[in-house]
Design a protein around this motif. Structure first.
Motif, PDB file in Angstrom:
ATOM      1  N   ARG A  30      27.189 -54.302  -8.001  1.00  0.00           N
ATOM      2  CA  ARG A  30      27.271 -55.668  -8.652  1.00  0.00           C
ATOM      3  C   ARG A  30      26.275 -56.141  -9.598  1.00  0.00           C
ATOM      4  O   ARG A  30      25.964 -56.893 -10.328  1.00  0.00           O
ATOM      5  CB  ARG A  30      27.501 -56.797  -7.550  1.00  0.00           C
ATOM      6  N   GLY A  31      25.685 -54.928 -10.013  1.00  0.00           N
ATOM      7  CA  GLY A  31      24.752 -54.822 -11.074  1.00  0.00           C
ATOM      8  C   GLY A  31      23.191 -55.098 -10.526  1.00  0.00           C
ATOM      9  O   GLY A  31      22.842 -54.743  -9.137  1.00  0.00           O
ATOM     10  N   LEU A  32      22.358 -55.485 -11.571  1.00  0.00           N
ATOM     11  CA  LEU A  32      20.894 -55.708 -10.859  1.00  0.00           C
ATOM     12  C   LEU A  32      20.959 -56.784  -9.615  1.00  0.00           C
ATOM     13  O   LEU A  32      21.749 -57.893 -10.087  1.00  0.00           O
ATOM     14  CB  LEU A  32      19.897 -56.215 -11.944  1.00  0.00           C
ATOM     15  N   ALA A 199      15.448 -41.691 -11.800  1.00  0.00           N
ATOM     16  CA  ALA A 199      14.752 -40.857 -10.836  1.00  0.00           C
ATOM     17  C   ALA A 199      15.625 -40.446  -9.597  1.00  0.00           C
ATOM     18  O   ALA A 199      16.692 -39.677 -10.007  1.00  0.00           O
ATOM     19  CB  ALA A 199      13.755 -42.057 -10.095  1.00  0.00           C
ATOM     20  N   ASP A 200      15.314 -40.755  -8.360  1.00  0.00           N
ATOM     21  CA  ASP A 200      15.955 -40.210  -7.241  1.00  0.00           C
ATOM     22  C   ASP A 200      16.959 -41.453  -6.623  1.00  0.00           C
ATOM     23  O   ASP A 200      17.406 -41.428  -5.563  1.00  0.00           O
ATOM     24  CB  ASP A 200      15.263 -39.840  -6.027  1.00  0.00           C
ATOM     25  N   GLY A 201      17.300 -42.511  -7.404  1.00  0.00           N
ATOM     26  CA  GLY A 201      17.715 -43.684  -7.199  1.00  0.00           C
ATOM     27  C   GLY A 201      19.250 -43.938  -7.632  1.00  0.00           C
ATOM     28  O   GLY A 201      20.099 -42.969  -7.520  1.00  0.00           O
ATOM     29  N   PRO A 202      19.455 -44.766  -8.640  1.00  0.00           N
ATOM     30  CA  PRO A 202      20.844 -45.109  -9.142  1.00  0.00           C
ATOM     31  C   PRO A 202      21.288 -44.062  -9.856  1.00  0.00           C
ATOM     32  O   PRO A 202      20.594 -43.508 -10.516  1.00  0.00           O
ATOM     33  CB  PRO A 202      20.559 -46.616  -9.647  1.00  0.00           C
ATOM     34  N   ILE A 203      22.789 -44.241 -10.004  1.00  0.00           N
ATOM     35  CA  ILE A 203      23.406 -43.496 -10.964  1.00  0.00           C
ATOM     36  C   ILE A 203      24.218 -44.215 -11.729  1.00  0.00           C
ATOM     37  O   ILE A 203      25.069 -45.144 -11.059  1.00  0.00           O
ATOM     38  CB  ILE A 203      24.139 -42.249 -10.174  1.00  0.00           C
ATOM     39  N   LEU A 204      24.239 -44.344 -12.879  1.00  0.00           N
ATOM     40  CA  LEU A 204      25.036 -45.121 -13.868  1.00  0.00           C
ATOM     41  C   LEU A 204      25.870 -44.144 -14.611  1.00  0.00           C
ATOM     42  O   LEU A 204      25.484 -43.360 -15.076  1.00  0.00           O
ATOM     43  CB  LEU A 204      24.123 -45.916 -14.866  1.00  0.00           C
ATOM     44  N   ARG A 205      27.119 -44.883 -15.034  1.00  0.00           N
ATOM     45  CA  ARG A 205      28.019 -44.088 -15.735  1.00  0.00           C
ATOM     46  C   ARG A 205      28.426 -44.794 -16.956  1.00  0.00           C
ATOM     47  O   ARG A 205      29.029 -45.998 -16.747  1.00  0.00           O
ATOM     48  CB  ARG A 205      29.479 -43.949 -14.803  1.00  0.00           C
ATOM     49  N   VAL A 206      28.206 -44.424 -18.036  1.00  0.00           N
ATOM     50  CA  VAL A 206      28.453 -45.061 -19.246  1.00  0.00           C
ATOM     51  C   VAL A 206      29.741 -45.020 -19.513  1.00  0.00           C
ATOM     52  O   VAL A 206      30.551 -44.068 -19.469  1.00  0.00           O
ATOM     53  CB  VAL A 206      27.785 -44.410 -20.379  1.00  0.00           C
ATOM     54  N   ASP A 260      24.184 -46.693  -5.619  1.00  0.00           N
ATOM     55  CA  ASP A 260      23.148 -47.893  -5.446  1.00  0.00           C
ATOM     56  C   ASP A 260      21.702 -47.174  -5.470  1.00  0.00           C
ATOM     57  O   ASP A 260      21.590 -46.052  -5.111  1.00  0.00           O
ATOM     58  CB  ASP A 260      23.391 -48.671  -4.424  1.00  0.00           C
ATOM     59  N   GLY A 261      20.900 -48.135  -5.617  1.00  0.00           N
ATOM     60  CA  GLY A 261      19.439 -47.687  -5.521  1.00  0.00           C
ATOM     61  C   GLY A 261      18.410 -48.618  -6.193  1.00  0.00           C
ATOM     62  O   GLY A 261      18.764 -49.474  -7.022  1.00  0.00           O
TER      63      GLY A 261
END
Length: 271
Positions: A30-32, A199-206, A260-261
């Protein structure tokens, strides 16, 4: 590009109001956390209030919203807290109510960018009624996708081409600002389909470039009106936001959340 890092994070608890900078925040599908969680609904039309239609809603960009445990804290142009629907209605000149529940068929008005550029005054142009995009998570107030990313190389190039010599990230309302070192301007437009590992957290797909509307040209809090915030893009970065669309002024990209992250200022990004 030798290195990419997160240099700024923003969320906007109430749609079309000024947001708040963050040092760290959790990102989910759901975003930030807390981003676009609330919006104003026009009681007469049932539409979501958006500064994309400046004739009606430009005053929203003079209000600031921060998220508290009790909900959003909204302050008006003079810094006075505006805790009621009546106060917000008086400010915008229309009966509105603050809600965290999107209408079943969410729509908003969007002024036509080409007319904004031609007319020179946003109040004179027509607005189209548009629906929230299919990539927006259900139950949210995102126009298209849950995360908006822009790079320092893009902001730097806009500033170089602008008569004012400036380009403020706040005008383009990003969630994540990425320092792309010495990358070419508008580098993020080559990222479509790629994944950004933060980093070792979220992954975003453009998923798409971000077509711009009248909003960057408007006064944002203490920032004055700046028509060149859109005009520069119309002259120097007119590209299809998605395959099959006509070229249009773009800056930044939309992304979906694959994992998520938590994200923090200074996090390194891998592609």
């Amino acid at each position: 590009m030798r290195r990419a890092t997160v240099v700024a994070l923003y969320r906007y608890p109430v749609k079309s109001m000024l947001g708040e900078p963050l040092e760290a925040v959790e990102i989910t599908e759901r975003g930030l956390s807390g981003d676009r969680r609330f919006a104003l609904l026009d009681e007469e039309t049932g539409k979501v209030a958006s500064a994309k239609a400046p004739r009606l809603w430009r005053e929203l960009l003079r209000c600031a919203a921060t998220l508290t445990e009790a909900g959003p804290r909204v302050t008006g142009p003079d810094g006075t807290e505006m805790p009621t629907d009546a106060a917000l209605s008086a400010l915008v000149g229309r009966k509105v109510r603050l809600t965290d529940v999107p209408p079943p068929a969410g729509t908003l008005d969007r002024s036509r960018p080409e007319q904004v550029l031609a007319a020179g005054q946003e109040a004179e142009v027509e607005a189209d009624t548009v629906q929230f995009g299919s990539a927006a998570p259900p139950g949210t107030f995102f126009d298209f996708a849950p995360v908006h990313v822009i790079t320092t190389s893009t902001l730097r190039r806009i500033a170089e081409l602008s008569p004012r010599g400036t380009a403020q990230a706040q005008r383009y309302r990003p969630n994540v600002v990425i320092d792309t070192d010495e990358a070419e301007a508008f580098a993020e437009h080559t990222w479509a389909g790629r994944q950004l590992h933060i980093a070792d957290g979220p992954i975003l797909r453009v998923i798409a470039s971000t077509p711009r509307c009248a909003i960057p040209t408007l006064a944002h809090g203490d920032l004055p009106r700046d028509p060149d915030a859109l005009r520069v893009l119309a002259h120097h970065n007119r590209v299809p936001a998605l395959p099959g669309r006509p070229p249009e002024p773009c800056a930044g990209v939309y992304a979906q959340v694959v994992r998520d992250g938590w994200v923090r200022e200074g996090d390194v990004i891998r592609f």
